[in-house]
Design a protein around this motif. Sequence first.
Motif, PDB file in Angstrom:
ATOM      1  N   GLY A  83     -15.959  35.404  66.699  1.00  0.00           N
ATOM      2  CA  GLY A  83     -14.647  36.058  66.710  1.00  0.00           C
ATOM      3  C   GLY A  83     -13.877  35.793  67.988  1.00  0.00           C
ATOM      4  N   LYS A  87     -10.701  33.745  67.321  1.00  0.00           N
ATOM      5  CA  LYS A  87      -9.668  34.786  67.318  1.00  0.00           C
ATOM      6  C   LYS A  87      -9.128  35.014  65.904  1.00  0.00           C
ATOM      7  CE  LYS A  87      -8.632  34.032  72.158  1.00  0.00           C
ATOM      8  NZ  LYS A  87      -9.794  33.240  72.408  1.00  0.00           N
ATOM      9  N   ASP A  88      -7.825  35.100  65.718  1.00  0.00           N
ATOM     10  CA  ASP A  88      -7.264  35.381  64.387  1.00  0.00           C
ATOM     11  C   ASP A  88      -7.583  34.296  63.366  1.00  0.00           C
ATOM     12  OD1 ASP A  88      -6.212  37.899  64.577  1.00  0.00           O
ATOM     13  OD2 ASP A  88      -4.260  37.223  65.296  1.00  0.00           O
ATOM     14  N   LYS A  91     -10.209  34.953  60.620  1.00  0.00           N
ATOM     15  CA  LYS A  91      -9.849  35.674  59.388  1.00  0.00           C
ATOM     16  C   LYS A  91      -9.387  34.726  58.287  1.00  0.00           C
ATOM     17  CE  LYS A  91      -7.143  38.520  61.739  1.00  0.00           C
ATOM     18  NZ  LYS A  91      -6.217  39.615  62.039  1.00  0.00           N
ATOM     19  N   ARG A  92      -9.113  33.487  58.631  1.00  0.00           N
ATOM     20  CA  ARG A  92      -8.644  32.507  57.635  1.00  0.00           C
ATOM     21  C   ARG A  92      -9.758  31.570  57.167  1.00  0.00           C
ATOM     22  NH1 ARG A  92      -4.394  33.048  61.264  1.00  0.00           N
ATOM     23  NH2 ARG A  92      -4.954  31.213  62.475  1.00  0.00           N
ATOM     24  N   THR A  97     -11.480  35.156  53.746  1.00  0.00           N
ATOM     25  CA  THR A  97     -10.232  35.073  52.986  1.00  0.00           C
ATOM     26  C   THR A  97     -10.369  35.723  51.616  1.00  0.00           C
ATOM     27  OG1 THR A  97     -10.878  32.878  52.188  1.00  0.00           O
ATOM     28  CG2 THR A  97      -9.439  32.967  54.134  1.00  0.00           C
ATOM     29  N   THR A 104      -9.444  44.129  56.939  1.00  0.00           N
ATOM     30  CA  THR A 104      -8.486  45.169  57.341  1.00  0.00           C
ATOM     31  C   THR A 104      -9.205  46.450  57.737  1.00  0.00           C
ATOM     32  OG1 THR A 104      -6.810  44.229  55.893  1.00  0.00           O
ATOM     33  CG2 THR A 104      -6.477  46.509  56.597  1.00  0.00           C
ATOM     34  N   GLU A 107     -10.767  45.924  61.097  1.00  0.00           N
ATOM     35  CA  GLU A 107      -9.757  45.994  62.164  1.00  0.00           C
ATOM     36  C   GLU A 107      -9.405  47.441  62.478  1.00  0.00           C
ATOM     37  OE1 GLU A 107      -6.659  43.622  60.432  1.00  0.00           O
ATOM     38  OE2 GLU A 107      -7.319  41.817  61.469  1.00  0.00           O
ATOM     39  N   ILE A 134     -14.863  41.222  64.199  1.00  0.00           N
ATOM     40  CA  ILE A 134     -13.542  41.784  64.515  1.00  0.00           C
ATOM     41  C   ILE A 134     -13.480  42.201  65.979  1.00  0.00           C
ATOM     42  CG2 ILE A 134     -11.898  43.621  63.955  1.00  0.00           C
ATOM     43  CD1 ILE A 134     -12.234  41.514  61.719  1.00  0.00           C
ATOM     44  N   ILE A 137     -12.682  39.169  67.846  1.00  0.00           N
ATOM     45  CA  ILE A 137     -11.279  38.793  67.646  1.00  0.00           C
ATOM     46  C   ILE A 137     -10.376  39.647  68.528  1.00  0.00           C
ATOM     47  CG2 ILE A 137      -9.372  38.809  65.972  1.00  0.00           C
ATOM     48  CD1 ILE A 137     -11.509  38.079  63.815  1.00  0.00           C
ATOM     49  N   PHE A 138     -10.667  40.953  68.603  1.00  0.00           N
ATOM     50  CA  PHE A 138      -9.864  41.872  69.415  1.00  0.00           C
ATOM     51  C   PHE A 138     -10.211  41.827  70.889  1.00  0.00           C
ATOM     52  CE2 PHE A 138      -8.945  44.960  65.719  1.00  0.00           C
ATOM     53  CZ  PHE A 138      -7.798  44.264  65.404  1.00  0.00           C
TER      54      PHE A 138
END
Length: 173
Positions: A83, A87-88, A91-92, A97, A104, A107, A134, A137-138
């Motif tokens: 993550g 990063k973001d 999520k893809r 996906t 969500t 997050e 996550i 990512i954060f």
Amino acid sequence: MDFETLRTTTLDVVRDHQAWAPVITGIIAFCESLAVLSIFVPATVILLGIGALLGAGDIPFVPVMVGAAIGAILGDWVSYEFGRYYKDGAKRIWPLTRYPEMVTKGEDFCRRWGAWGIFVGRFIGPARAVVPLIAGIFLVGRLPFQVANVTSAFVWAFVWLAPGAGVFGFLRA
């Protein structure tokens, strides 16, 4: 291979090769804690079964619990670093996906609980699969992440293995 076959085969291997129980349990815990892979591995049922083998046999509790904790720590750590790196973009990537609602919820969970969410998230089935990812990512700090990761892994390993091992089964070192 279906989940039942995987479960019975794994438990048979642990029963037949007791010296490898800590390593096998660690691998299962790693799979359970690694983002995405945890969706495909019936680790909870297997861990409860291994706990029952601990209670019924001569397999010592503490080394197996430590193996499970180390596997869980490594799985969450890899997910967290994945993550942080992507990063973001993480999520893809498939299969995230396909499960946007799970992402969500992860997050929201991280926003609400921060590093404490790592500890709590380990005990919530669907959250366990994505919370460390996550958190990475954060950009939750590495030290708070690892403190929550390590402490929760040992508590989690005890919680899943102790019931099958019996109330006092864990005292056999």
